[in-house]
Write an enzyme that holds these catalytic residues in place. Sequence first.
Site, PDB file in Angstrom:
ATOM      1  CG  MET A 116      -3.164   3.358  -0.762  1.00 16.45           C
ATOM      2  SD  MET A 116      -2.883   5.121  -0.896  1.00 16.45           S
ATOM      3  CE  MET A 116      -4.542   5.722  -1.110  1.00 16.45           C
ATOM      4  N   GLY A 140     -14.368  -4.195  -3.261  1.00 14.18           N
ATOM      5  CA  GLY A 140     -13.597  -3.966  -4.496  1.00 14.18           C
ATOM      6  C   GLY A 140     -12.191  -4.544  -4.350  1.00 14.18           C
ATOM      7  CG  HIS A 141      -9.405  -2.886  -1.564  1.00 14.07           C
ATOM      8  ND1 HIS A 141     -10.131  -2.046  -0.750  1.00 14.07           N
ATOM      9  CD2 HIS A 141      -8.502  -2.101  -2.202  1.00 14.07           C
ATOM     10  CE1 HIS A 141      -9.686  -0.820  -0.876  1.00 14.07           C
ATOM     11  NE2 HIS A 141      -8.710  -0.809  -1.759  1.00 14.07           N
ATOM     12  CD  GLN A 188      -0.981   6.868  -3.810  1.00 13.88           C
ATOM     13  OE1 GLN A 188      -0.146   5.975  -3.873  1.00 13.88           O
ATOM     14  NE2 GLN A 188      -2.242   6.667  -4.173  1.00 13.88           N
ATOM     15  CD  GLN A 235     -11.016  -0.205 -16.173  1.00 13.90           C
ATOM     16  OE1 GLN A 235     -10.255  -1.056 -16.615  1.00 13.90           O
ATOM     17  NE2 GLN A 235     -10.836   1.085 -16.431  1.00 13.90           N
ATOM     18  CE  LYS A 236     -12.761   3.701  -6.788  1.00 17.94           C
ATOM     19  NZ  LYS A 236     -12.296   5.104  -6.920  1.00 17.94           N
ATOM     20  CG  ASP A 237      -8.495   3.972  -8.698  1.00 23.02           C
ATOM     21  OD1 ASP A 237      -9.131   5.006  -8.438  1.00 23.02           O
ATOM     22  OD2 ASP A 237      -8.341   3.055  -7.882  1.00 23.02           O
ATOM     23  CD  GLN A 289      -3.846   3.414  -9.117  1.00 23.87           C
ATOM     24  OE1 GLN A 289      -3.520   4.324  -8.361  1.00 23.87           O
ATOM     25  NE2 GLN A 289      -4.480   2.347  -8.675  1.00 23.87           N
ATOM     26  NE  ARG A 326      -9.392   9.957  -1.105  1.00 25.16           N
ATOM     27  CZ  ARG A 326      -8.326   9.445  -1.741  1.00 25.16           C
ATOM     28  NH1 ARG A 326      -8.497   8.603  -2.745  1.00 25.16           N
ATOM     29  NH2 ARG A 326      -7.096   9.776  -1.374  1.00 25.16           N
TER      30      ARG A 326
HETATM   31  O1  PAF Z   1      -5.037   2.445  -5.859  1.00 24.84           O
HETATM   32  C1  PAF Z   1      -4.448   2.558  -4.767  1.00 24.84           C
HETATM   33  O2  PAF Z   1      -4.972   2.207  -3.708  1.00 24.84           O
HETATM   34  C2  PAF Z   1      -3.062   3.187  -4.734  1.00 24.84           C
HETATM   35  O3  PAF Z   1      -2.937   4.192  -5.673  1.00 24.84           O
HETATM   36  C3  PAF Z   1      -1.944   2.146  -4.885  1.00 24.84           C
HETATM   37  C4  PAF Z   1      -1.985   1.491  -6.250  1.00 24.84           C
HETATM   38  C5  PAF Z   1      -2.050   1.085  -3.791  1.00 24.84           C
HETATM   39  C6  PAF Z   1      -0.572   2.829  -4.753  1.00 24.84           C
HETATM   40  O4  PAF Z   1      -0.416   3.421  -3.493  1.00 24.84           O
END
Ligand code: PAF
Length: 290
Positions: free
Chosen positions: A39, A45-46, A70, A158-160, A163, A197
């Site tokens: 996002m 991390g990304h 979401q 893995q943080k999420d 998800q 965040r």
């Molecule tokens: O983890 C995120 O940043 C979001 O949930 C994702 C996977 C990009 C979906 O909008």
Amino acid sequence: MTRPTVVTTIAELRAGLAARAAGRGSGSTPGSVALVPTMGALHDGHLALVERAAELADTVVVSIFVNPLQFGPEEDLDKYPRDLEADLEALDPFDVAFVFAPTASEMYPKGAAQVHVIGGPVAELFEGRARPGHFDGVLTVVSKLLNIAQPDVVLFGQKDAQQVFLVRQLVDDLNFPTKVEIVETVRADDGLALSSRNRYLNGDERRAAVAISRALEAASSGADRGIDAVLAAAQSVFMDERLVRLEYLKVVNPKTFLPVDDGYRGPVRVLIAARVGSARLIDNDAIYLN
Ligand code: PAF
């Protein structure tokens, strides 16, 4: 590295990928495709996901889309940080072929997807309970992105943890021909998990937020003494930290993502969600209950 081609429409991305696959177009490297869905507000991390994606595939696509589906009505959709130029700069050192940055109307031309993916019972727990509909929104946009980019591999952090569990289930249950690759959580020097965040935290809140990763360390130190010791050790860290409001602390079986019973022995994942100032932060760790 050359800057990625930024595309904003599904047609442009598909045409760009097809051109590369046919050995035409910029870079012209046919072969496998990796997708890193994000996002934006990119942090290390990304970037660890992007780095791994470049190891795994010839063509890396990073999607940057703040998915309205979401976010709940009271959540931070409007204030979620958006800075495409800064994101492109962060991607500079990496070999990224395309940044896919669609508008909401490109992704949801009818205002919202009429057909939704429903995450099932696990999507109603933990994050799903705090954020009703969140995972249906995530799984719907992830399904769209997988259909749009048709990657060989898709990468998540893995943080999420919830998800990750639900995306794996999505890919298995709906037979997406895509491998799911998970990259370990990247942390600041003091242990705080990197998150877009974290930008919402002021200085005191940022210092206090480290209680979350300290609680996970404490949980791990109790692992030899069973689940009650794990929970007590983690909870005690929050007692002294008035700026951090614990929302949940759960211990789940990684195979089912359901809470484990007393007396369970084996691998578990400890999940924490907490509010620090206006930020809602999550983190998790794998431990082994003896
Ligand atoms: O983890 C995120 O940043 C979001 O949930 C994702 C996977 C990009 C979906 O909008």
